[in-house]
Design a protein around this motif. Structure first.
Motif, PDB file in Angstrom:
ATOM      1  N   LEU A 173       0.859  -1.181   0.000  1.00 49.59           N
ATOM      2  CA  LEU A 173       0.000   0.000   0.000  1.00 49.59           C
ATOM      3  C   LEU A 173       0.898   1.235   0.000  1.00 49.59           C
ATOM      4  O   LEU A 173       2.056   1.159   0.390  1.00 49.59           O
ATOM      5  CB  LEU A 173      -0.877  -0.015   1.254  1.00 49.59           C
ATOM      6  N   PRO A 174       0.373   2.380  -0.438  1.00 48.49           N
ATOM      7  CA  PRO A 174       1.201   3.596  -0.392  1.00 48.49           C
ATOM      8  C   PRO A 174       1.634   3.885   1.049  1.00 48.49           C
ATOM      9  O   PRO A 174       0.911   3.548   1.987  1.00 48.49           O
ATOM     10  CB  PRO A 174       0.248   4.698  -0.870  1.00 48.49           C
ATOM     11  N   GLU A 175       2.786   4.488   1.201  1.00 44.98           N
ATOM     12  CA  GLU A 175       3.339   4.746   2.540  1.00 44.98           C
ATOM     13  C   GLU A 175       2.364   5.558   3.404  1.00 44.98           C
ATOM     14  O   GLU A 175       1.738   6.498   2.936  1.00 44.98           O
ATOM     15  CB  GLU A 175       4.657   5.516   2.404  1.00 44.98           C
ATOM     16  N   VAL A 176       2.238   5.159   4.675  1.00 45.54           N
ATOM     17  CA  VAL A 176       1.520   5.995   5.646  1.00 45.54           C
ATOM     18  C   VAL A 176       2.503   7.100   5.997  1.00 45.54           C
ATOM     19  O   VAL A 176       3.414   6.908   6.803  1.00 45.54           O
ATOM     20  CB  VAL A 176       1.141   5.210   6.916  1.00 45.54           C
ATOM     21  N   SER A 177       2.365   8.229   5.339  1.00 44.00           N
ATOM     22  CA  SER A 177       3.410   9.239   5.463  1.00 44.00           C
ATOM     23  C   SER A 177       3.105  10.157   6.640  1.00 44.00           C
ATOM     24  O   SER A 177       2.035  10.088   7.235  1.00 44.00           O
ATOM     25  CB  SER A 177       3.498  10.047   4.173  1.00 44.00           C
ATOM     26  N   ARG A 178       4.064  11.027   6.942  1.00 43.63           N
ATOM     27  CA  ARG A 178       3.826  12.017   7.985  1.00 43.63           C
ATOM     28  C   ARG A 178       2.653  12.885   7.565  1.00 43.63           C
ATOM     29  O   ARG A 178       2.229  12.857   6.416  1.00 43.63           O
ATOM     30  CB  ARG A 178       5.094  12.832   8.207  1.00 43.63           C
ATOM     31  N   MET A 179       2.128  13.678   8.496  1.00 48.18           N
ATOM     32  CA  MET A 179       0.975  14.511   8.157  1.00 48.18           C
ATOM     33  C   MET A 179       1.385  15.645   7.222  1.00 48.18           C
ATOM     34  O   MET A 179       2.548  16.056   7.212  1.00 48.18           O
ATOM     35  CB  MET A 179       0.398  15.121   9.428  1.00 48.18           C
ATOM     36  N   THR A 180       0.428  16.156   6.481  1.00 47.46           N
ATOM     37  CA  THR A 180       0.699  17.385   5.731  1.00 47.46           C
ATOM     38  C   THR A 180       0.681  18.539   6.729  1.00 47.46           C
ATOM     39  O   THR A 180       0.198  18.393   7.867  1.00 47.46           O
ATOM     40  CB  THR A 180      -0.399  17.650   4.696  1.00 47.46           C
ATOM     41  N   LEU A 181       1.164  19.681   6.305  1.00 45.88           N
ATOM     42  CA  LEU A 181       1.157  20.850   7.186  1.00 45.88           C
ATOM     43  C   LEU A 181      -0.279  21.173   7.619  1.00 45.88           C
ATOM     44  O   LEU A 181      -0.540  21.469   8.785  1.00 45.88           O
ATOM     45  CB  LEU A 181       1.795  22.039   6.449  1.00 45.88           C
ATOM     46  N   GLU A 182      -1.195  21.074   6.681  1.00 43.23           N
ATOM     47  CA  GLU A 182      -2.596  21.376   6.998  1.00 43.23           C
ATOM     48  C   GLU A 182      -3.143  20.426   8.057  1.00 43.23           C
ATOM     49  O   GLU A 182      -3.833  20.837   8.989  1.00 43.23           O
ATOM     50  CB  GLU A 182      -3.468  21.268   5.729  1.00 43.23           C
ATOM     51  N   GLN A 183      -2.835  19.146   7.921  1.00 38.89           N
ATOM     52  CA  GLN A 183      -3.331  18.158   8.892  1.00 38.89           C
ATOM     53  C   GLN A 183      -2.730  18.417  10.272  1.00 38.89           C
ATOM     54  O   GLN A 183      -3.399  18.306  11.297  1.00 38.89           O
ATOM     55  CB  GLN A 183      -2.972  16.740   8.434  1.00 38.89           C
ATOM     56  N   CYS A 184      -1.448  18.786  10.253  1.00 39.60           N
ATOM     57  CA  CYS A 184      -0.765  19.059  11.516  1.00 39.60           C
ATOM     58  C   CYS A 184      -1.395  20.264  12.205  1.00 39.60           C
ATOM     59  O   CYS A 184      -1.701  20.229  13.404  1.00 39.60           O
ATOM     60  CB  CYS A 184       0.722  19.283  11.231  1.00 39.60           C
ATOM     61  N   LYS A 185      -1.656  21.306  11.448  1.00 39.03           N
ATOM     62  CA  LYS A 185      -2.303  22.501  12.012  1.00 39.03           C
ATOM     63  C   LYS A 185      -3.687  22.148  12.562  1.00 39.03           C
ATOM     64  O   LYS A 185      -4.087  22.602  13.629  1.00 39.03           O
ATOM     65  CB  LYS A 185      -2.486  23.568  10.925  1.00 39.03           C
ATOM     66  N   TYR A 186      -4.389  21.328  11.810  1.00 41.69           N
ATOM     67  CA  TYR A 186      -5.731  20.933  12.220  1.00 41.69           C
ATOM     68  C   TYR A 186      -5.689  20.212  13.572  1.00 41.69           C
ATOM     69  O   TYR A 186      -6.481  20.492  14.465  1.00 41.69           O
ATOM     70  CB  TYR A 186      -6.357  20.026  11.148  1.00 41.69           C
ATOM     71  N   LEU A 187      -4.717  19.304  13.698  1.00 38.82           N
ATOM     72  CA  LEU A 187      -4.599  18.541  14.941  1.00 38.82           C
ATOM     73  C   LEU A 187      -4.294  19.465  16.127  1.00 38.82           C
ATOM     74  O   LEU A 187      -4.889  19.335  17.203  1.00 38.82           O
ATOM     75  CB  LEU A 187      -3.499  17.475  14.787  1.00 38.82           C
ATOM     76  N   ILE A 188      -3.396  20.419  15.912  1.00 45.16           N
ATOM     77  CA  ILE A 188      -3.022  21.356  16.980  1.00 45.16           C
ATOM     78  C   ILE A 188      -4.240  22.188  17.399  1.00 45.16           C
ATOM     79  O   ILE A 188      -4.537  22.340  18.586  1.00 45.16           O
ATOM     80  CB  ILE A 188      -1.882  22.285  16.500  1.00 45.16           C
TER      81      ILE A 188
END
Ligand SMILES: Nc1ncnc2c1ncn2[C@@H]1O[C@H](COP(=O)(O)OP(=O)(O)OP(=O)(O)O)[C@@H](O)[C@H]1O
Ligand SMILES: [Mg+2]
Length: 372
Positions: A173-188
């Motif tokens: 499967l495609p790599e479970v990559s680190r979050m995008t900047l947007e996802q990271c901001k969303y989580l914070i």
């Protein structure tokens, strides 16, 4: 096969997705296989664990039956759980099928990295994968999901016997990559503002810092934000930018202490001299790609420390080679040998949180955590 850096969310992801799809999931842990020196032993373990869980449930029901005075019906039941005579892998598939009825079922082999350096277990895994289209095993219609980290995947393939046969049965499967900047901001935002109702002074600076030091790996973001939340709680549930240095320290101490010690031991002793090695370590922290050449490091170093490098030869290949051959090396040569990568992605995060350019002539300082 699913892969991604440690803490990128592989386990969380497959559990969530498979649950949503209504797939029955059974997890064998290769860390246990490594401990028991056999993947088959972990399969037996899995079956016994499941049976025990069901038997405990059953004997509790039986107790309740007894107290109600109707024991006989319950006792007949017991034969159903007699242990099978099949070899462990088939017994495991058969057991999973019997628990799953007609539903879809997956056997997960998590933590591939635990068996990476054990040739016997890698061979055992290759054989298990090869067996999957043997009719006796295919009969149970159980898919296998192998979970690992990217670096080990390469080593895994290199060490796998009959690679063509094995690879032919694997879909990556495609790599479970680190979050995008947007996802990271969303989580914070989700954590601090929506859930905890904190107030934040300058949210965009905070987002930049957190996404930078944690390299946007979900687990590291959670860890860092936890430290920051504790600090912010003491000052009226408010996050000010000046708390970030403190949060870096706590986080280094809580989550990256071993990496900190290793990097510390690699630094030039006297920070007053132009510590070329310290500058190299700092520059390594700024690298954004997985594999890099010495020339990449040199161009960052010249950019960051112009006055102490102007018109000078730097000898970066020698410094990198030294860093990669020490005890507990933080970088290692790529399989092809012409580039380097971090031996553990935590080193990059640690360099980022730990090292600062000082106001002195092109030197590098570490954030001290010994006083904590
Ligand atoms: N998309 C996401 N949003 C928020 N949190 C996440 C997300 N993905 C993962 N996490 C959290 O990050 C942490 C690490 O996830 P997980 O244990 O699945 O990583 P992993 O890749 O399996 O790591 P390892 O290789 O060490 O087993 C967990 O606490 C998980 O809840
Ligand atoms: Mg995991």
């Amino acid at each position: 096969m699913i892969y991604g850096e440690s803490g990128s969310g592989k386990t969380w992801l497959y559990k969530k997705v498979l649950k949503n799809l209504g797939v029955n999931v059974y997890i064998a842990n290769l860390a246990n296989a490594s401990r028991l020196k056999s993947i088959n032993a972990e399969f037996s373990n899995l079956v016994n664990r499941e049976k025990q869980a069901r038997q405990t449930g059953y004997s509790e029901t039986k107790k309740a039956d007894l107290s109600a005075g109707i024991a006989s019906g319950g006792l007949q039941h017991q034969n159903q759980y007699s242990f099978s005579e099949k070899e462990p892998f088939e017994a495991c598939l058969s057991h999973i099928r019997s628990l799953s009825g007609d539903g879809q079922a997956i056997l997960v082999l998590d933590n591939l990295e635990s068996i990476r350096s054990d040739q016997n277990l890698l061979t055992e895994l290759a054989n298990i994968i090869t067996l999957l289209d043997d009719e006796r095993y295919a009969f149970y219609k159980i898919n296998i999901l192998i979970v690992g980290v990217p670096g080990d995947l390469r080593e895994y393939y290199q060490a796998t016997p009959n690679l063509a046969t094995v690879a032919n049965r694997i879909r990556e499967l495609p790599e479970v990559s680190r979050m995008t900047l947007e996802q990271c901001k969303y989580l914070i935002n989700q954590g601090f503002i929506q859930e905890l109702k904190y107030s934040i002074d300058n949210i965009s600076d905070l987002e930049s810092h957190i996404s930078w030091v944690t390299d946007r790996l979900p687990q590291r973001i959670h860890e860092f934000c936890l430290e920051l939340a504790f600090l912010g709680e003491k000052v009226g549930r408010r996050i000010e930018f000046r708390l970030l240095d403190e949060a870096d320290k706590f986080w280094l101490n809580q989550s990256l202490a071993s990496n900190y010690t290793v990097i510390e031991s690699m630094m030039n002793e006297r920070s007053t001299l132009v510590g070329r090695r310290n500058q190299t370590l700092y520059s390594l922290g700024l690298i954004e790609v997985e594999e890099f050449k010495w020339s990449d490091v040199e161009s960052i170093l010249r950019r960051e420390f112009p006055s102490s490098t102007n018109n000078l030869t730097l000898n970066i290949p020698q410094i990198l080679s030294g860093l990669s051959t020490q005890d507990n090396p933080i970088i290692k040569r790529s399989p092809k040998g012409d580039a380097y990568c971090f031996s553990d992605p935590k080193y990059r995060m640690c360099l980022r949180a730990m090292l600062r350019k000082s106001t002195n002539y092109d030197s590098v300082e570490k954030l001290p955590i010994s006083d904590m």
